[in-house]
Design a protein around this motif. Structure first.
Motif, PDB file in Angstrom:
ATOM      1  N   THR A  64      -0.581 -10.688  -6.107  1.00 51.01           N
ATOM      2  CA  THR A  64      -1.287 -10.449  -7.377  1.00 51.01           C
ATOM      3  C   THR A  64      -1.399  -8.962  -7.670  1.00 51.01           C
ATOM      4  OG1 THR A  64      -2.559 -12.488  -7.144  1.00 51.01           O
ATOM      5  CG2 THR A  64      -3.435 -10.812  -8.643  1.00 51.01           C
ATOM      6  N   CYS A  65      -1.832  -8.188  -6.696  1.00 53.96           N
ATOM      7  CA  CYS A  65      -2.009  -6.748  -6.921  1.00 53.96           C
ATOM      8  C   CYS A  65      -0.675  -6.086  -7.251  1.00 53.96           C
ATOM      9  CB  CYS A  65      -2.661  -6.095  -5.715  1.00 53.96           C
ATOM     10  SG  CYS A  65      -1.765  -6.325  -4.162  1.00 53.96           S
ATOM     11  N   GLN A  66       0.372  -6.489  -6.557  1.00 53.59           N
ATOM     12  CA  GLN A  66       1.685  -5.906  -6.810  1.00 53.59           C
ATOM     13  C   GLN A  66       2.187  -6.246  -8.210  1.00 53.59           C
ATOM     14  OE1 GLN A  66       4.696  -5.748  -3.589  1.00 53.59           O
ATOM     15  NE2 GLN A  66       5.972  -6.985  -4.953  1.00 53.59           N
ATOM     16  N   ARG A  67       1.847  -7.441  -8.664  1.00 53.41           N
ATOM     17  CA  ARG A  67       2.310  -7.891  -9.972  1.00 53.41           C
ATOM     18  C   ARG A  67       1.614  -7.158 -11.119  1.00 53.41           C
ATOM     19  NH1 ARG A  67       1.158 -12.631  -9.156  1.00 53.41           N
ATOM     20  NH2 ARG A  67      -0.716 -12.890 -10.427  1.00 53.41           N
ATOM     21  N   ILE A  68       0.339  -6.843 -10.960  1.00 47.94           N
ATOM     22  CA  ILE A  68      -0.404  -6.294 -12.092  1.00 47.94           C
ATOM     23  C   ILE A  68      -0.522  -4.774 -12.079  1.00 47.94           C
ATOM     24  CG2 ILE A  68      -1.775  -8.411 -12.234  1.00 47.94           C
ATOM     25  CD1 ILE A  68      -4.142  -6.725 -11.153  1.00 47.94           C
ATOM     26  N   CYS A  69      -0.231  -4.094 -10.952  1.00 48.60           N
ATOM     27  CA  CYS A  69      -0.439  -2.642 -10.883  1.00 48.60           C
ATOM     28  C   CYS A  69       0.526  -1.908 -11.812  1.00 48.60           C
ATOM     29  CB  CYS A  69      -0.251  -2.142  -9.457  1.00 48.60           C
ATOM     30  SG  CYS A  69      -0.457  -0.345  -9.311  1.00 48.60           S
ATOM     31  N   PRO A  70       0.003  -1.071 -12.715  1.00 48.91           N
ATOM     32  CA  PRO A  70       0.888  -0.324 -13.624  1.00 48.91           C
ATOM     33  C   PRO A  70       1.691   0.783 -12.932  1.00 48.91           C
ATOM     34  CG  PRO A  70      -1.389  -0.401 -14.437  1.00 48.91           C
ATOM     35  CD  PRO A  70      -1.411  -0.827 -13.008  1.00 48.91           C
ATOM     36  N   TYR A  71       1.294   1.133 -11.696  1.00 53.14           N
ATOM     37  CA  TYR A  71       1.903   2.287 -11.029  1.00 53.14           C
ATOM     38  C   TYR A  71       2.703   1.894  -9.780  1.00 53.14           C
ATOM     39  CZ  TYR A  71      -1.549   4.312 -14.101  1.00 53.14           C
ATOM     40  OH  TYR A  71      -2.301   4.624 -15.213  1.00 53.14           O
ATOM     41  N   GLU A  72       2.843   0.590  -9.550  1.00 54.75           N
ATOM     42  CA  GLU A  72       3.623   0.078  -8.415  1.00 54.75           C
ATOM     43  C   GLU A  72       3.114   0.626  -7.082  1.00 54.75           C
ATOM     44  OE1 GLU A  72       7.743   0.777  -9.190  1.00 54.75           O
ATOM     45  OE2 GLU A  72       7.701  -0.252 -11.122  1.00 54.75           O
ATOM     46  N   ALA A  73       1.778   0.765  -6.982  1.00 54.51           N
ATOM     47  CA  ALA A  73       1.192   1.300  -5.756  1.00 54.51           C
ATOM     48  C   ALA A  73       1.168   0.289  -4.611  1.00 54.51           C
ATOM     49  CB  ALA A  73      -0.218   1.823  -6.032  1.00 54.51           C
ATOM     50  N   PRO A  74       0.927  -1.012  -4.864  1.00 58.58           N
ATOM     51  CA  PRO A  74       0.882  -1.956  -3.737  1.00 58.58           C
ATOM     52  C   PRO A  74       2.272  -2.230  -3.158  1.00 58.58           C
ATOM     53  CG  PRO A  74      -0.350  -2.791  -5.629  1.00 58.58           C
ATOM     54  CD  PRO A  74       0.483  -1.648  -6.118  1.00 58.58           C
ATOM     55  N   LEU A  75       2.317  -2.343  -1.852  1.00 56.51           N
ATOM     56  CA  LEU A  75       3.525  -2.746  -1.144  1.00 56.51           C
ATOM     57  C   LEU A  75       3.122  -3.931  -0.272  1.00 56.51           C
ATOM     58  CD1 LEU A  75       6.503  -2.161  -0.393  1.00 56.51           C
ATOM     59  CD2 LEU A  75       5.626  -0.718   1.456  1.00 56.51           C
ATOM     60  N   VAL A  76       3.615  -5.115  -0.605  1.00 55.67           N
ATOM     61  CA  VAL A  76       3.180  -6.336   0.065  1.00 55.67           C
ATOM     62  C   VAL A  76       4.244  -6.788   1.054  1.00 55.67           C
ATOM     63  CG1 VAL A  76       2.404  -8.708  -0.225  1.00 55.67           C
ATOM     64  CG2 VAL A  76       1.846  -7.000  -1.967  1.00 55.67           C
ATOM     65  N   GLN A  77       3.837  -6.883   2.297  1.00 54.69           N
ATOM     66  CA  GLN A  77       4.693  -7.461   3.346  1.00 54.69           C
ATOM     67  C   GLN A  77       3.863  -8.541   4.040  1.00 54.69           C
ATOM     68  OE1 GLN A  77       5.863  -3.889   5.504  1.00 54.69           O
ATOM     69  NE2 GLN A  77       7.514  -3.468   4.058  1.00 54.69           N
ATOM     70  N   ALA A  78       3.423  -8.320   5.268  1.00 56.82           N
ATOM     71  CA  ALA A  78       2.529  -9.295   5.895  1.00 56.82           C
ATOM     72  C   ALA A  78       1.177  -9.302   5.191  1.00 56.82           C
ATOM     73  CB  ALA A  78       2.364  -8.978   7.376  1.00 56.82           C
ATOM     74  N   TYR A  79       0.827  -8.164   4.632  1.00 56.18           N
ATOM     75  CA  TYR A  79      -0.377  -8.022   3.803  1.00 56.18           C
ATOM     76  C   TYR A  79      -0.123  -6.870   2.848  1.00 56.18           C
ATOM     77  CZ  TYR A  79      -1.177  -4.542   7.454  1.00 56.18           C
ATOM     78  OH  TYR A  79      -1.026  -3.513   8.332  1.00 56.18           O
ATOM     79  N   SER A  80      -0.995  -6.714   1.895  1.00 55.87           N
ATOM     80  CA  SER A  80      -0.807  -5.666   0.897  1.00 55.87           C
ATOM     81  C   SER A  80      -1.260  -4.316   1.437  1.00 55.87           C
ATOM     82  CB  SER A  80      -1.602  -5.994  -0.369  1.00 55.87           C
ATOM     83  OG  SER A  80      -1.500  -4.929  -1.295  1.00 55.87           O
ATOM     84  N   GLU A  81      -0.462  -3.325   1.186  1.00 53.91           N
ATOM     85  CA  GLU A  81      -0.836  -1.932   1.463  1.00 53.91           C
ATOM     86  C   GLU A  81      -0.755  -1.175   0.141  1.00 53.91           C
ATOM     87  OE1 GLU A  81       0.817   2.104   3.645  1.00 53.91           O
ATOM     88  OE2 GLU A  81       1.853   0.190   3.941  1.00 53.91           O
ATOM     89  N   ILE A  82      -1.850  -0.609  -0.286  1.00 56.73           N
ATOM     90  CA  ILE A  82      -1.861   0.138  -1.550  1.00 56.73           C
ATOM     91  C   ILE A  82      -1.697   1.612  -1.216  1.00 56.73           C
ATOM     92  CG2 ILE A  82      -3.159   0.697  -3.640  1.00 56.73           C
ATOM     93  CD1 ILE A  82      -4.453  -2.039  -3.437  1.00 56.73           C
ATOM     94  N   ARG A  83      -0.555   2.150  -1.604  1.00 54.09           N
ATOM     95  CA  ARG A  83      -0.194   3.512  -1.213  1.00 54.09           C
ATOM     96  C   ARG A  83      -1.020   4.536  -1.983  1.00 54.09           C
ATOM     97  NH1 ARG A  83       6.064   2.139  -2.123  1.00 54.09           N
ATOM     98  NH2 ARG A  83       5.034   0.955  -3.781  1.00 54.09           N
ATOM     99  N   PRO A  84      -1.810   5.355  -1.276  1.00 55.38           N
ATOM    100  CA  PRO A  84      -2.749   6.260  -1.953  1.00 55.38           C
ATOM    101  C   PRO A  84      -2.083   7.328  -2.803  1.00 55.38           C
ATOM    102  CG  PRO A  84      -2.689   6.697   0.407  1.00 55.38           C
ATOM    103  CD  PRO A  84      -1.930   5.434   0.190  1.00 55.38           C
ATOM    104  N   ASP A  85      -0.835   7.704  -2.485  1.00 52.57           N
ATOM    105  CA  ASP A  85      -0.186   8.739  -3.287  1.00 52.57           C
ATOM    106  C   ASP A  85       0.219   8.211  -4.659  1.00 52.57           C
ATOM    107  OD1 ASP A  85       1.603   7.097  -1.872  1.00 52.57           O
ATOM    108  OD2 ASP A  85       3.234   8.538  -2.131  1.00 52.57           O
ATOM    109  N   LEU A  86       0.383   6.872  -4.791  1.00 54.11           N
ATOM    110  CA  LEU A  86       0.737   6.279  -6.075  1.00 54.11           C
ATOM    111  C   LEU A  86      -0.486   5.750  -6.821  1.00 54.11           C
ATOM    112  CD1 LEU A  86       3.537   6.270  -4.515  1.00 54.11           C
ATOM    113  CD2 LEU A  86       4.105   4.267  -5.877  1.00 54.11           C
ATOM    114  N   CYS A  87      -1.502   5.298  -6.083  1.00 60.15           N
ATOM    115  CA  CYS A  87      -2.675   4.682  -6.706  1.00 60.15           C
ATOM    116  C   CYS A  87      -3.404   5.687  -7.588  1.00 60.15           C
ATOM    117  CB  CYS A  87      -3.614   4.153  -5.623  1.00 60.15           C
ATOM    118  SG  CYS A  87      -5.103   3.373  -6.271  1.00 60.15           S
ATOM    119  N   GLN A  88      -3.788   5.235  -8.795  1.00 54.85           N
ATOM    120  CA  GLN A  88      -4.487   6.095  -9.748  1.00 54.85           C
ATOM    121  C   GLN A  88      -5.963   5.731  -9.915  1.00 54.85           C
ATOM    122  OE1 GLN A  88      -2.914   8.920 -11.417  1.00 54.85           O
ATOM    123  NE2 GLN A  88      -1.731   8.419  -9.577  1.00 54.85           N
ATOM    124  N   ALA A  89      -6.471   4.875  -9.020  1.00 53.84           N
ATOM    125  CA  ALA A  89      -7.905   4.562  -8.949  1.00 53.84           C
ATOM    126  C   ALA A  89      -8.447   3.885 -10.193  1.00 53.84           C
ATOM    127  CB  ALA A  89      -8.707   5.833  -8.640  1.00 53.84           C
TER     128      ALA A  89
END
Length: 705
Positions: free
Chosen positions: A511-536
């Motif tokens: 879900t997070c990967q699908r809706i993020c406008p900045y493609e910050a989440p990276l989902v594998q075994a679980y989601s990792e939201i990359r702080p350098d891409l996340c815009q808070a």
């Protein structure tokens, strides 16, 4: 007591998410600050109109915050990631606004700290490092006495920085905060002359030497001796004492640093018609900050680059000017200061007063009959890991050991010294406990993310006109209005304050990967939201079906807990609709916080963080309607927010109908860009709609579960 426990005692306030932030890369602004001030936290609070809390964040690590809000060289701003998009956020000016907006609150906090430790500490020098150390040690329960050779506290802040840059009342605000903790002080007391350092070490359990660089360096050229040649520090100290130094109408300042700029601009304000500077460096090599150089040029001060002093030319006691020699290079191949000259190429600048401003050094007069030693280079011996001199119990801090630097760097040195002294007095191994490594920081905003961020012009700061300010020592920089500060604070991207995933709850549902406008989440075994891409923005947190996402900088569910209090004053009998207004703080400005009383404002970082449950809760607590008020897609701080928010509202409307409540009581409103009062107009229109639907007089008084 470990390091974190010490910090918790010293730092009266820690912003939301502080513990989490310590485990993550710092935002570049925070990492660039020597004291690691949480810039992103206090700028975000300013954007929400929460000025007192912003003040708490600022002063939690900086006891001379008023000083820094006026004179800091703002390395935080120079590292701002926003600079890759348009202009850095005006951090220093926002700090000043928050501090000045919180003046009454600030003064209400002043109270003595209980002296719980039966040990005393003497601090020699009341500059930023001495004040910071004294403040921390008082908070830790020690008896602290500050010794200052000048008639007032503040060190070179009070005695060398001209009042047009740093008004005395601003220094006093900081000093009053610190002294209120119960710190004693002695002024007009020169250690080594009025009291020997050896006496001080017997009187106190530990002593801190924080004397800074209070002595001007001079030159070894012919013609210096005699009237008409002055040194920078005595010149500035005379001004600080209210004296008018004797200068001519034609002044030449030797030097290219910030102090040289201060001296030149001060001479202009003392009435000198012609003021010029001569320095070894080119315009690009000058150590003075560019903005201060620009301000000096605006005031008519000429700067002669790439010339070195050769001799002062005199006619008896009268100074005629300065003979110069051409500089061929300032630095050697290793980048070290090592000027070289063409002795055959000379020049001459006429002047009747010459002021030497080529650097400062410490006055070691206090070391007379003391076991504290200097090293082979003539500097105080010390261990940077423990801040201790060669004498146990005698510590060092600030520019006396670090060399020339900024006020905020001296503050951080004072903090370290306070911790080291505390550990020493408690019998702990300071070298093993003191932090040695710097925090990692986020990198630049990736190009693909920067391309999705709208440009916003920085709100400029106004100055007194050059032809006005060069005739007065009054402070020349005009601060932000409230509206300007709110808009400028809204430009902050919230770096390092974004989304964080609880991997124990995450179901990797995408879900997070699908809706993020900045493609910050990276989902594998679980989601990792990359702080350098996340815009808070917070868009992902309400959408997460497992509620596995939180925000580092703010509680995504905080509104729900605050709502009973915020909506508690809705009158049972009313003629105007009670409207719960979830308002985006970006672009709101003063207008957004001055709506009529029937609008109960719930400020949010972005309307993306408003959940369906928040909307229904507001109705359950008795609101006649719920407005989600955004700034509009054209000027929204974030990309592709509105469609997602609209989908949530539709779901809330559907649920409200199922509860027997008209769906029209929940609405998404966007500010009218062309209106004089954009937020008032759209909200007033919604109020008329609610009047047509009727008021919900049967107000619910039970908490919504």
């Amino acid at each position: 007591m470990n390091l974190e426990e010490i910090k918790n005692v010293i730092q009266r306030y820690r912003p939301y998410g502080a513990d989490i932030k310590e485990t993550r890369p710092y935002s570049p602004c925070r990492e660039a600050c020597p004291a690691n001030t949480d810039v992103q936290a206090y700028v975000g609070l300013i954007a929400q109109g929460r000025y007192n809390e912003a003040f708490d964040v600022i002063t939690s690590v900086n006891p001379v915050a008023s000083v820094c809000s006026l004179i800091c060289h703002h390395p935080c701003e120079q590292e701002c990631r926003r600079g890759a998009i348009d202009d850095p956020v005006a951090v220093r000016q926002l700090k000043r606004f928050a501090i000045e907006a919180s003046r009454d609150y600030r003064r209400s906090l002043r109270k003595p700290v209980d002296k719980t430790r039966n040990k005393s500490i003497g601090i020699v020098g009341s500059g930023p490092s001495g004040l910071a150390a004294g403040s921390d040690l008082a908070s830790l329960g020690y008896n602290v006495t500050i010794y200052e050779r000048h008639p007032v506290l503040g060190g070179m802040l009070a005695m060398a920085i001209p009042p047009y840059r740093l008004p005395r009342e601003s220094i006093n605000e900081d000093i009053d905060d610190i002294l209120a903790k119960g710190i004693d002080y002695v002024t007009n007391c020169e250690i080594g002359k009025d009291i020997k350092l050896a006496e001080l070490t017997k009187k106190h359990d530990a002593v801190l030497i924080a004397i800074g660089l209070a002595k001007s360096r001079s030159l070894g050229i012919p013609g210096l001796e005699g009237p008409g040649v002055l040194l920078a520090i005595p010149f500035l100290e005379d001004i600080a004492r209210g004296k008018k130094p004797a200068i001519s109408d034609n002044v030449l300042v030797i030097g290219g640093g910030n102090v040289a700029i201060d001296v030149a601009r001060s001479a202009r304000r003392l009435g000198a018609a012609n003021v010029s500077m001569v320095c070894l460096e080119s315009a690009l090599e000058m150590p003075a900050w560019k903005w201060e150089v620009d301000e000096a040029l605006e005031e008519g001060i000429a700067i002669h680059h790439r010339w070195g002093p050769k001799a002062v030319r005199r006619d008896g006691d009268k100074v005629l000017g300065l003979e110069l020699k051409k500089v061929t290079s300032v630095f050697d191949q290793q980048g070290r200061f090592s000027p070289a000259y063409d002795e055959e190429t000379t020049s001459f600048i006429a002047a009747n007063t010459i002021i030497i401003t080529i650097g400062q050094m410490s006055d070691y007069g206090l070391l007379v009959d003391s076991p504290v030693k200097l090293d082979e280079r003539g500097r105080l011996q010390w261990n940077p890991a423990t801040q201790m001199s060669n004498v146990p119990g005698v510590f060092l801090a600030g520019e006396v050991v670090t060399g020339p630097g900024s006020a905020i760097a001296a503050v951080e040195s004072g903090h370290r010294a306070a911790v080291a002294m505390h550990l020493y007095l408690q019998g702990e191994n300071a070298e093993a406990i003191m932090p040695a490594e710097k925090k990692t920081k986020l990198g630049e905003i990736p190009e693909e993310v920067a391309a999705r961020i709208a440009c916003e012009k920085r709100v400029s700061i106004r100055h007194l006109a050059a032809d006005v300010r060069c005739h007065t020592f009054e402070h020349f920089e005009l601060g932000y209005t409230e509206g300007e500060a709110l808009i400028e604070a809204g430009r902050c991207r919230g770096c390092s304050g974004g989304a964080l995933v609880d991997t124990k709850k995450c179901m990797a549902c995408l879900t997070c990967q699908r809706i993020c406008p900045y493609e910050a989440p990276l989902v594998q075994a679980y989601s990792e939201i990359r702080p350098d891409l996340c815009q808070a923005c917070g868009l992902c947190a309400p959408e997460c079906p497992a509620q596995a996402i939180t925000m580092v900088s703010y509680d995504i569910r905080q509104l729900r807990t605050e709502m009973p209090t915020r909506l508690a004053n809705i009158p049972r009998e009313r003629t105007e609709p009670a409207i719960a207004s979830f308002m985006c703080t970006h672009h709101v400005g003063v207008a957004g916080f001055n709506l009529p009383a029937n609008f109960h404002i719930l400020p949010v970082h972005c309307i993306s963080r408003v959940d369906i449950l928040d909307l229904l809760s507001a109705l359950a607590y008795g609101a006649d309607g719920v407005a989600v008020v955004g700034c509009g897609a054209a000027i929204c701080k974030y990309k592709d927010i509105e469609n997602r928010v609209q989908a949530r509202l539709k779901r809330a409307q559907d649920l409200s109908r199922g509860l027997g409540i008209e769906s029209g009581r929940i609405a998404l409103l966007n500010a009218m860009a062309d209106a004089e009062d954009p937020y008032l107009q759209v909200c007033s229109g919604f109020a008329q709609t609610l009047l047509q639907l009727g008021l919900r007089t049967a107000r619910s008084t039970s908490a919504h579960q």
